[in-house]
Design a protein around this motif. Structure first.
Motif, PDB file in Angstrom:
ATOM      1  N   UNK A  12       0.839  -1.256   0.015  1.00 61.37           N
ATOM      2  CA  UNK A  12       0.015   0.064   0.034  1.00 61.37           C
ATOM      3  C   UNK A  12       0.926   1.180  -0.163  1.00 61.37           C
ATOM      4  N   UNK A  13       2.099   1.419   0.768  1.00 62.01           N
ATOM      5  CA  UNK A  13       2.998   2.480   0.908  1.00 62.01           C
ATOM      6  C   UNK A  13       3.492   2.695  -0.353  1.00 62.01           C
ATOM      7  N   UNK A  14       3.820   1.535  -1.186  1.00 63.65           N
ATOM      8  CA  UNK A  14       4.787   1.768  -2.389  1.00 63.65           C
ATOM      9  C   UNK A  14       4.004   1.629  -3.656  1.00 63.65           C
ATOM     10  N   UNK A  15       2.535   1.028  -3.593  1.00 67.39           N
ATOM     11  CA  UNK A  15       1.682   0.882  -4.932  1.00 67.39           C
ATOM     12  C   UNK A  15       0.660   1.568  -4.821  1.00 67.39           C
ATOM     13  N   UNK A  16       0.119   1.688  -3.642  1.00 65.26           N
ATOM     14  CA  UNK A  16      -1.353   2.486  -3.611  1.00 65.26           C
ATOM     15  C   UNK A  16      -2.389   1.410  -3.592  1.00 65.26           C
ATOM     16  N   UNK A  17      -1.973   0.165  -3.584  1.00 66.88           N
ATOM     17  CA  UNK A  17      -2.953  -1.028  -3.665  1.00 66.88           C
ATOM     18  C   UNK A  17      -2.227  -2.318  -3.121  1.00 66.88           C
ATOM     19  N   UNK A  18      -2.918  -3.355  -2.796  1.00 64.86           N
ATOM     20  CA  UNK A  18      -2.489  -4.603  -2.101  1.00 64.86           C
ATOM     21  C   UNK A  18      -2.276  -5.555  -3.145  1.00 64.86           C
ATOM     22  N   UNK A  19      -2.620  -5.606  -4.471  1.00 68.60           N
ATOM     23  CA  UNK A  19      -2.438  -6.683  -5.383  1.00 68.60           C
ATOM     24  C   UNK A  19      -1.184  -7.373  -5.214  1.00 68.60           C
ATOM     25  N   UNK A  20      -1.112  -8.791  -5.544  1.00 66.65           N
ATOM     26  CA  UNK A  20      -0.111  -9.668  -5.312  1.00 66.65           C
ATOM     27  C   UNK A  20      -0.210 -10.483  -6.623  1.00 66.65           C
ATOM     28  N   UNK A  21       0.707 -10.242  -7.551  1.00 70.85           N
ATOM     29  CA  UNK A  21       0.840 -10.982  -8.913  1.00 70.85           C
ATOM     30  C   UNK A  21       1.172 -12.275  -8.742  1.00 70.85           C
ATOM     31  N   UNK A  22       2.422 -12.431  -8.077  1.00 66.07           N
ATOM     32  CA  UNK A  22       3.279 -13.747  -7.936  1.00 66.07           C
ATOM     33  C   UNK A  22       3.420 -13.990  -6.659  1.00 66.07           C
ATOM     34  N   UNK A  23       3.327 -15.623  -6.281  1.00 70.29           N
ATOM     35  CA  UNK A  23       3.649 -16.195  -5.121  1.00 70.29           C
ATOM     36  C   UNK A  23       4.601 -17.164  -5.274  1.00 70.29           C
ATOM     37  N   UNK A  24       5.774 -17.075  -4.570  1.00 72.42           N
ATOM     38  CA  UNK A  24       6.809 -18.350  -4.522  1.00 72.42           C
ATOM     39  C   UNK A  24       6.563 -18.876  -3.021  1.00 72.42           C
ATOM     40  N   UNK A  25       6.240 -19.944  -3.064  1.00 84.48           N
ATOM     41  CA  UNK A  25       6.296 -20.753  -1.701  1.00 84.48           C
ATOM     42  C   UNK A  25       7.795 -21.479  -1.715  1.00 84.48           C
ATOM     43  N   UNK A  26       8.743 -20.830  -1.022  1.00 86.49           N
ATOM     44  CA  UNK A  26      10.013 -21.346  -0.828  1.00 86.49           C
ATOM     45  C   UNK A  26      10.368 -21.807   0.461  1.00 86.49           C
ATOM     46  N   UNK A  27      10.052 -21.161   1.604  1.00 84.83           N
ATOM     47  CA  UNK A  27      10.324 -21.452   2.739  1.00 84.83           C
ATOM     48  C   UNK A  27       9.952 -22.716   3.001  1.00 84.83           C
ATOM     49  N   UNK A  79      -5.637 -11.520  -2.727  1.00 80.34           N
ATOM     50  CA  UNK A  79      -5.046 -10.319  -3.356  1.00 80.34           C
ATOM     51  C   UNK A  79      -4.703 -10.497  -4.824  1.00 80.34           C
ATOM     52  N   UNK A  80      -4.789 -11.724  -5.157  1.00 84.28           N
ATOM     53  CA  UNK A  80      -4.146 -11.857  -6.734  1.00 84.28           C
ATOM     54  C   UNK A  80      -5.253 -11.792  -7.763  1.00 84.28           C
ATOM     55  N   UNK A  81      -4.910 -10.766  -8.653  1.00 81.22           N
ATOM     56  CA  UNK A  81      -5.790 -10.458  -9.956  1.00 81.22           C
ATOM     57  C   UNK A  81      -5.757 -11.931 -10.623  1.00 81.22           C
ATOM     58  N   UNK A  82      -6.720 -11.865 -11.707  1.00 79.82           N
ATOM     59  CA  UNK A  82      -6.664 -12.743 -12.611  1.00 79.82           C
ATOM     60  C   UNK A  82      -5.375 -12.922 -13.219  1.00 79.82           C
ATOM     61  N   UNK A  83      -4.871 -13.981 -13.725  1.00 85.10           N
ATOM     62  CA  UNK A  83      -3.740 -14.353 -14.530  1.00 85.10           C
ATOM     63  C   UNK A  83      -2.652 -14.236 -13.756  1.00 85.10           C
ATOM     64  N   UNK A  84      -2.743 -14.410 -12.253  1.00 79.69           N
ATOM     65  CA  UNK A  84      -1.320 -14.380 -11.410  1.00 79.69           C
ATOM     66  C   UNK A  84      -0.714 -15.648 -11.599  1.00 79.69           C
ATOM     67  N   UNK A  85       0.514 -15.691 -10.886  1.00 77.14           N
ATOM     68  CA  UNK A  85       1.187 -17.045 -10.853  1.00 77.14           C
ATOM     69  C   UNK A  85       1.793 -17.425  -9.373  1.00 77.14           C
ATOM     70  N   UNK A  86       1.313 -18.857  -9.313  1.00 78.79           N
ATOM     71  CA  UNK A  86       1.797 -19.482  -8.129  1.00 78.79           C
ATOM     72  C   UNK A  86       2.920 -20.408  -8.368  1.00 78.79           C
ATOM     73  N   UNK A  87       4.040 -20.257  -7.707  1.00 80.79           N
ATOM     74  CA  UNK A  87       4.897 -21.440  -7.904  1.00 80.79           C
ATOM     75  C   UNK A  87       5.416 -21.917  -6.414  1.00 80.79           C
ATOM     76  N   UNK A  88       5.309 -23.304  -6.365  1.00 84.91           N
ATOM     77  CA  UNK A  88       5.779 -23.875  -5.100  1.00 84.91           C
ATOM     78  C   UNK A  88       6.971 -24.777  -5.218  1.00 84.91           C
ATOM     79  N   UNK A  89       7.964 -24.506  -4.344  1.00 87.37           N
ATOM     80  CA  UNK A  89       9.158 -25.029  -4.386  1.00 87.37           C
ATOM     81  C   UNK A  89       9.041 -26.408  -3.846  1.00 87.37           C
ATOM     82  N   UNK A  90       9.151 -27.576  -4.480  1.00 87.87           N
ATOM     83  CA  UNK A  90       9.418 -28.781  -4.155  1.00 87.87           C
ATOM     84  C   UNK A  90      10.772 -29.360  -3.937  1.00 87.87           C
TER      85      UNK A  90
END
Length: 665
Positions: free
Chosen positions: A493-508, A547-558
């Motif tokens: 919100x501070x940097x973009x004025x919105x909270x949309x998240x386009x890409x998620x990488x589950x790596x932890x 938070x993810x708009x249509x067309x987002x990307x989720x990558x899970x590290x296996x």
């Protein structure tokens, strides 16, 4: 190519300015028929715009247009809000770094000639008066040069008809933004002799003067004491002379104006660039102050992005989703440009209350990463390149180099996107965060406890001109995902004025370097492994999808350990098998929103652990890979980055082996 039955053209373009002409040539070069309607009887003799930036020079070179323009004079150093900014620092290796002078009065006739050669038909003296839409075509009514009305029907319509766009109004596009609070008067004047100056601030306003090779002097003046009164209409020369005298104290009344114009700091953008079969490009899509020549370049880059997509859609080379991608690519680029112009307008026109801000900006511009970041933004090198297309005719012989970041390739495919990488304070996660940032994404660096390591990741991203911020949240404990997203949303919100998240990488993830014999695994260890490695990723995907708009990307590290046996890692492998099931099932669940979900499985990868400092151990581990080497974190990061881009839009629910051939046996 003949237009579809019942239509006069495949694509109808309204407006024969630079953006409309480039778009028409692009569509025609791609094999679709194109008709351009323009209300003016001939190319304009005005030169409201006169600067080309590096990305536009690339576009022109790829199409052979740059060869036609010949040698262009250097347009000078550049500025940000009147503070000197050398644009050639955007990329020292780029063949067109900097800015180049090319008057609009010269550019338009050349683009019209080029577009006509590609097959576009241009009809001048036609004013659009009406628009109707059917299921598979668009019809416009236009008044011709003789005053008679006629209809033109096409499969697609593009409004390139400027800030007062008729197409935009008739098609019902919504514009959002702010009205003008300041204006600048502009004139080309003969018969005067003034010292050159670039956006010089005076107590009463701001003034620019520079003498051109043809003997005219281009003047621009902003008078702090006067509110906007022209709103796009040309002023009288007496008004310009009076404003110049009030601001600078100089008398230019003896000169003769050969061209007069005004512009203001209105800031508006169409909420959507597409409305069914109708599109907007250039100033029809966004209205902004033309600071530093950005308005012209932004419009030309819109045209270069839309033209090939329309041609490919007409000729069957792509689906309708490719047309939707025009919005997802160019709307963020437009918003970003409007934001930097707004910041520059404040620095340019603000009074003494902004002296402190200008001083701080001046100090920041002494730092190379800051100059490079701003120079790339203004030059258009932080926007994705136009999509490739088949072309007819000549190409420029000038060599083009892809821009680089500290010797590493970058194509800025993720500009305008936001990304969360969990566990990115070190190892593979850090490499992924840096790689996504190189592509233009704003990266959220998640970490559990090591503040210094997270700061190192953010520092590395910023050193290369990227953007990132860190969020701390321990996973596997109550409230973990909530804490993570509170920090993420606050930072976005501070940097973009919105909270949309386009890409998620589950790596932890948690594991042990040596593993644990199955008989020694405790219930507590299993609970921790599943809490961090499986339950947290599931809940993060669940939360991120809001938070993810249509067309987002989720990558899970296996892990490649889900495909071959290593008893000491049985517990860890169980959790990674769960991650793959998350990817498989949620890929189908999220597919209606065009969100892709994939698993990436690294093999033995150097994560900075102590074992990788022992040559004998590294050599032994290297034998497991088909390539006989240990994987590097960057090897995995490149695979993840590909899956995060639009190029991977047709891949979902997949298990991607990124183990260097470890699973080949």
């Amino acid at each position: 190519m003949a237009p579809a039955a019942g239509t006069e053209a495949d694509v109808l373009v309204v407006g024969a300015g630079p953006a409309g002409l480039l778009l028409a040539g692009e569509v025609s070069a791609g094999g679709a028929s194109t008709l351009v309607l323009e209300r003016l009887p001939g190319p304009t003799g005005e030169s409201r715009a006169s600067i080309l930036h590096a990305r536009t020079m690339e576009i022109f070179a790829e199409r052979g247009i740059l060869d036609r323009l010949g040698s262009l004079p250097d347009g000078g150093r550049g500025h940000f809000g009147g503070l000197p900014l050398p644009l050639d620092e955007a990329d020292p290796d780029h063949p067109y770094a900097g800015q180049w002078e090319c008057l609009q009065s010269r550019l338009e006739p050349l683009l019209e000639e080029w577009a006509t050669e590609q097959g576009a038909e241009i009809r001048r003296g036609h004013q659009v008066t009406g628009l109707t839409r059917g299921a598979d075509r668009v019809t416009v009514e236009a008044s011709g040069p003789d005053g008679t009305s006629r209809r033109c029907t096409a499969r697609y319509l593009v409004g390139c008809d400027g800030e007062h766009s008729t197409v935009r109004r008739l098609a019902g596009f919504e514009m959002v933004g702010e009205d003008a609070t300041r204006e600048m008067l502009r004139a080309d004047v003969r018969g005067i002799s003034l010292p050159d100056r670039r956006l010089r601030r005076y107590p009463g306003g701001t003034a620019t003067a520079y003498r051109r090779a043809d003997g005219t002097t281009r003047l621009m003046v902003h008078d702090n004491s006067r509110p906007p009164s022209h709103l796009g209409r040309a002023p009288e020369f007496a008004e310009v002379a009076a404003a110049w005298a009030r601001v600078t104290g100089e008398d230019i009344g003896a000169g003769t104006a050969v061209w007069l114009d005004s512009f203001d700091n209105s800031r508006r953008q169409a909420r959507h660039y597409r409305n069914g079969r109708v599109f907007l490009a250039g100033d029809a899509a966004h209205v902004q102050m033309p600071v530093g020549g950005q308005a012209l370049n932004l419009g030309l880059q819109d045209a270069a992005a839309l033209g090939p997509r329309l041609a490919a859609r007409v000729t069957g080379g792509c689906t309708d989703e490719a047309l939707d991608a025009y919005q997802s690519e160019r709307h963020p680029a437009g918003a970003r440009t409007l934001a930097n112009i707004q910041a520059q307008a404040q620095l340019l026109f603000g009074g003494s209350e902004l002296d402190g801000l200008r001083e701080v900006f001046g100090e920041l511009l002494e730092k190379e990463p800051v100059r490079r970041h701003l120079a790339r933004m203004i030059s258009g090198l932080d926007s994705p390149p136009a999509p490739p297309t088949v072309r007819r005719g000549s190409r420029s012989t000038a060599p083009l180099k892809r821009s680089t970041t500290h010797g590493r390739p970058t194509m800025d495919r993720l500009t305008g996107k936001t990304a969360l990488v969990t566990g990115s304070s070190r190892g593979i996660g850090r490499a992924i965060a840096i790689r996504l940032a190189r592509e233009g994404a704003l990266v959220v660096v998640h970490y559990a406890s090591n503040d210094d390591a997270a700061r190192e990741t953010v520092t590395q991203v910023e050193k290369e001109g990227g953007r990132a911020f860190a969020v701390r949240a321990e996973l596997g404990v109550p409230g973990d995902v909530h804490e993570l997203f509170v920090g993420l949303e606050r930072g976005l919100k501070e940097r973009r004025g919105e909270t949309a998240l386009d890409i998620l990488v589950n790596n932890a993830a948690v594991t042990t370097s040596q593993g644990t014999a199955p008989e020694d695994v405790t219930a507590e260890q299993l609970q921790q492994y599943f809490a961090v490695n499986a339950i947290a990723p599931f809940l993060i995907v669940q939360r991120a999808s809001q938070n993810m708009p249509d067309g987002g990307r989720i990558i899970n590290i296996s892990s490649a350990l889900t495909r071959f046996a290593e008893p000491g890692q049985a517990a860890y492998s169980m959790t990674k098998g769960a991650v793959e099931q998350i990817s498989l099932h949620l890929a189908k669940h999220l597919a209606p929103r065009r969100i892709t979900v994939n698993s990436v499985a690294p093999g033995i990868t150097d994560n900075g652990g102590p074992a990788f400092d022992i040559p004998e151990v590294v050599e032994q581990m290297a034998q497991i890979s088909a390539f006989k080497r240990v994987g590097q974190a960057g090897d995995v990061a490149d695979v993840v980055t590909f899956l995060a881009t639009d190029e991977a839009r047709w891949i979902t629910g997949s298990f991607v082996d990124a183990s260097g051939g470890t699973l080949l046996g």
